[in-house]
Enzyme design. Sequence first.
Site, PDB file in Angstrom:
ATOM      1  N   ALA A 261       0.949  -1.343   0.054  1.00 47.90           N
ATOM      2  CA  ALA A 261       0.069  -0.050   0.128  1.00 47.90           C
ATOM      3  C   ALA A 261       0.760   1.255   0.043  1.00 47.90           C
ATOM      4  O   ALA A 261       2.214   1.176   0.631  1.00 47.90           O
ATOM      5  CB  ALA A 261      -0.933   0.298   1.258  1.00 47.90           C
TER       6      ALA A 261
ATOM      7  N   GLY B  88       0.716  -5.189   1.138  1.00 45.48           N
ATOM      8  CA  GLY B  88      -0.327  -5.135   0.318  1.00 45.48           C
ATOM      9  C   GLY B  88      -0.491  -5.804  -1.054  1.00 45.48           C
ATOM     10  O   GLY B  88      -1.046  -6.402  -1.387  1.00 45.48           O
TER      11      GLY B  88
ATOM     12  N   GLU C   4       5.368  -4.943   7.049  1.00 44.47           N
ATOM     13  CA  GLU C   4       4.686  -4.034   7.597  1.00 44.47           C
ATOM     14  C   GLU C   4       5.441  -3.714   9.122  1.00 44.47           C
ATOM     15  O   GLU C   4       5.299  -2.589   9.674  1.00 44.47           O
ATOM     16  CB  GLU C   4       3.316  -4.600   7.852  1.00 44.47           C
TER      17      GLU C   4
ATOM     18  N   GLU D 239      -0.338  -9.683  -0.107  1.00 46.68           N
ATOM     19  CA  GLU D 239      -1.619  -9.821   0.131  1.00 46.68           C
ATOM     20  C   GLU D 239      -2.684  -9.881  -1.208  1.00 46.68           C
ATOM     21  O   GLU D 239      -3.758 -10.571  -1.353  1.00 46.68           O
ATOM     22  CB  GLU D 239      -2.334  -8.657   1.053  1.00 46.68           C
TER      23      GLU D 239
HETATM   24  N1  DAK Z   1       4.693   3.177  -0.910  1.00 43.52           N
HETATM   25  C1  DAK Z   1       4.762   4.179  -1.714  1.00 43.52           C
HETATM   26  N2  DAK Z   1       6.037   4.485  -2.421  1.00 43.52           N
HETATM   27  C2  DAK Z   1       6.734   3.344  -2.608  1.00 43.52           C
HETATM   28  C3  DAK Z   1       6.484   1.917  -1.794  1.00 43.52           C
HETATM   29  C4  DAK Z   1       5.243   2.194  -1.151  1.00 43.52           C
HETATM   30  N3  DAK Z   1       4.858   0.801  -0.460  1.00 43.52           N
HETATM   31  N4  DAK Z   1       7.673   1.001  -2.155  1.00 43.52           N
HETATM   32  C5  DAK Z   1       8.361   1.746  -2.736  1.00 43.52           C
HETATM   33  N5  DAK Z   1       8.084   2.957  -3.218  1.00 43.52           N
HETATM   34  C6  DAK Z   1       8.903   4.141  -3.854  1.00 43.52           C
HETATM   35  C7  DAK Z   1       9.945   4.580  -3.195  1.00 43.52           C
HETATM   36  O1  DAK Z   1       9.572   5.424  -2.261  1.00 43.52           O
HETATM   37  C8  DAK Z   1      10.758   4.825  -4.136  1.00 43.52           C
HETATM   38  O2  DAK Z   1      10.370   6.440  -4.587  1.00 43.52           O
HETATM   39  P1  DAK Z   1      11.272   7.712  -4.793  1.00 43.52           P
HETATM   40  O3  DAK Z   1      12.121   7.755  -3.745  1.00 43.52           O
HETATM   41  O4  DAK Z   1      12.139   6.966  -6.019  1.00 43.52           O
HETATM   42  O5  DAK Z   1      10.375   8.722  -5.463  1.00 43.52           O
HETATM   43  C9  DAK Z   1      10.554   4.065  -5.600  1.00 43.52           C
HETATM   44  O6  DAK Z   1       9.332   3.434  -4.908  1.00 43.52           O
HETATM   45  C10 DAK Z   1      11.735   3.159  -5.579  1.00 43.52           C
HETATM   46  O7  DAK Z   1      11.880   2.307  -4.103  1.00 43.52           O
HETATM   47  P2  DAK Z   1      13.368   2.306  -3.676  1.00 43.52           P
HETATM   48  O8  DAK Z   1      14.250   3.460  -3.932  1.00 43.52           O
HETATM   49  O9  DAK Z   1      13.135   2.042  -2.035  1.00 43.52           O
HETATM   50  O10 DAK Z   1      13.850   0.977  -4.280  1.00 43.52           O
HETATM   51  P3  DAK Z   1      14.670  -0.224  -3.691  1.00 43.52           P
HETATM   52  O11 DAK Z   1      15.035  -0.983  -4.803  1.00 43.52           O
HETATM   53  O12 DAK Z   1      15.670   0.463  -3.032  1.00 43.52           O
HETATM   54  O13 DAK Z   1      13.742  -0.745  -2.647  1.00 43.52           O
HETATM   55  C11 DAK Z   1      11.717  -1.785  -1.661  1.00 43.52           C
HETATM   56  C12 DAK Z   1      12.598  -1.550  -2.955  1.00 43.52           C
HETATM   57  C13 DAK Z   1      10.516  -2.537  -2.356  1.00 43.52           C
HETATM   58  C14 DAK Z   1      12.409  -3.067  -1.005  1.00 43.52           C
HETATM   59  C15 DAK Z   1      11.641  -0.653  -0.948  1.00 43.52           C
HETATM   60  O14 DAK Z   1      11.101   0.289  -1.802  1.00 43.52           O
HETATM   61  C16 DAK Z   1      10.648  -0.784   0.146  1.00 43.52           C
HETATM   62  O15 DAK Z   1      10.956  -1.635   1.333  1.00 43.52           O
HETATM   63  N6  DAK Z   1       9.287  -0.289   0.032  1.00 43.52           N
HETATM   64  C17 DAK Z   1       8.330  -0.604   1.194  1.00 43.52           C
HETATM   65  C18 DAK Z   1       7.764  -1.745   1.029  1.00 43.52           C
HETATM   66  C19 DAK Z   1       6.764  -1.984   2.198  1.00 43.52           C
HETATM   67  O16 DAK Z   1       7.117  -1.745   3.527  1.00 43.52           O
HETATM   68  N7  DAK Z   1       5.366  -2.333   2.033  1.00 43.52           N
HETATM   69  C20 DAK Z   1       4.278  -2.638   2.919  1.00 43.52           C
HETATM   70  C21 DAK Z   1       3.630  -1.307   2.999  1.00 43.52           C
HETATM   71  S1  DAK Z   1       2.390  -1.407   4.290  1.00 43.52           S
HETATM   72  C22 DAK Z   1      -5.209  -2.567   4.017  1.00 43.52           C
HETATM   73  C23 DAK Z   1      -4.729  -3.095   2.930  1.00 43.52           C
HETATM   74  C24 DAK Z   1      -3.595  -3.071   2.672  1.00 43.52           C
HETATM   75  C25 DAK Z   1      -2.763  -2.547   3.640  1.00 43.52           C
HETATM   76  C26 DAK Z   1      -2.914  -2.288   4.813  1.00 43.52           C
HETATM   77  C27 DAK Z   1      -4.499  -2.294   5.205  1.00 43.52           C
HETATM   78  N8  DAK Z   1      -6.844  -2.549   4.686  1.00 43.52           N
HETATM   79  C28 DAK Z   1      -7.592  -3.021   3.561  1.00 43.52           C
HETATM   80  C29 DAK Z   1      -7.026  -1.846   5.693  1.00 43.52           C
HETATM   81  C30 DAK Z   1      -1.202  -2.909   3.263  1.00 43.52           C
HETATM   82  C31 DAK Z   1      -0.176  -2.202   3.827  1.00 43.52           C
HETATM   83  C32 DAK Z   1       1.093  -2.347   3.463  1.00 43.52           C
HETATM   84  O17 DAK Z   1       1.405  -2.583   2.275  1.00 43.52           O
END
Ligand code: DAK
Length: 262
Positions: free
Chosen positions: A69, A113, A136, A116
């Site tokens: 997300a 997400g 998360e 998921e």
């Molecule tokens: N959101 C927004 N932007 C994201 C992102 C995300 N989840 N993941 C990556 N990006 C963006 C980065 O900010 C970066 O943007 P710029 O800085 O270039 O503007 C670009 O994508 C490239 O990312 P990186 O520079 O970080 O690239 P790397 O190869 O170094 O790393 C990575 C890739 C995927 C390992 C890293 O970006 C990362 O750790 N991303 C976050 C992953 C994460 O934590 N995901 C979980 C998010 S929480 C619900 C439904 C769904 C959910 C909850 C509730 N309900 C129905 C209630 C879901 C929650 C989640 O998913």
Amino acid sequence: MSYECILTELRGSGERKTGLITLNRPKQLNALNDQLMDELGQALLAFDADESVGCIVLTGSERAFAAGADIPTMAPHSFISAFKSGLISKNWETILQVRKPVIAAVAGFALGGGCELAMMCDFIIAADTAKFGQPEIKLGIIPGAGGTQRLPRAVGKSKAMDMLLTARMMDAAEAERGGLVSRVVPADQLLVEALAAADTINAFSGPSVLLIKELVNLAFQAPLKDGVAIERRYFHALFGTDDQREGMDAFINKRKPAFKQC
Ligand code: DAK
């Protein structure tokens, strides 16, 4: 219908087509924001309602199926605003209303997400570059779209606990060993293989396809005895279809069946 965060097209050479949906926010690694989820919900329901479509394939980019997300959207919320607005709940489960098979074709990151969403599809074909994770906990939150429930059902308690509590990613080979994905293919063949699987399904009788999906999903909800009883009723019901006569006649006469019912 034109979309901004996804691409949609019809693929396939047979009578029944495949609805291909590509998540398309490449700069954000297909992070799933409200607009994308709204568009995805609309596209899924439109393909489900389209009589010419037999199957749906959901994919992302080479680098990411979806990295979760959209974090900046969630970041400013308080408990009260998250609770009152139902933070990012809208359209996250529309995919579960789809009666036709939805195949996830996953390359690169499928995190949070993204993982998921892939798990809400009917099966996952993974590129050898795929990486799955529920990170998360690193953000000080927990999964919110079923990760703590579907991951243990897919890979068992130990692997699920390991992934959820340590935030480590699982590569494609481990995901296949653990049962999260049905098969792993070379990255450059991902879409070819997923569309070929869809074509195979599209050639079968529609009622058989829909009922198998419904019954396998029932296996996760109903007691075994009830699930088997319902399966038996549907098994008998299919003897009321032309496709049953066609399939069995084709076998007996050593020819290829031509199923008609969608
Ligand atoms: N959101 C927004 N932007 C994201 C992102 C995300 N989840 N993941 C990556 N990006 C963006 C980065 O900010 C970066 O943007 P710029 O800085 O270039 O503007 C670009 O994508 C490239 O990312 P990186 O520079 O970080 O690239 P790397 O190869 O170094 O790393 C990575 C890739 C995927 C390992 C890293 O970006 C990362 O750790 N991303 C976050 C992953 C994460 O934590 N995901 C979980 C998010 S929480 C619900 C439904 C769904 C959910 C909850 C509730 N309900 C129905 C209630 C879901 C929650 C989640 O998913």
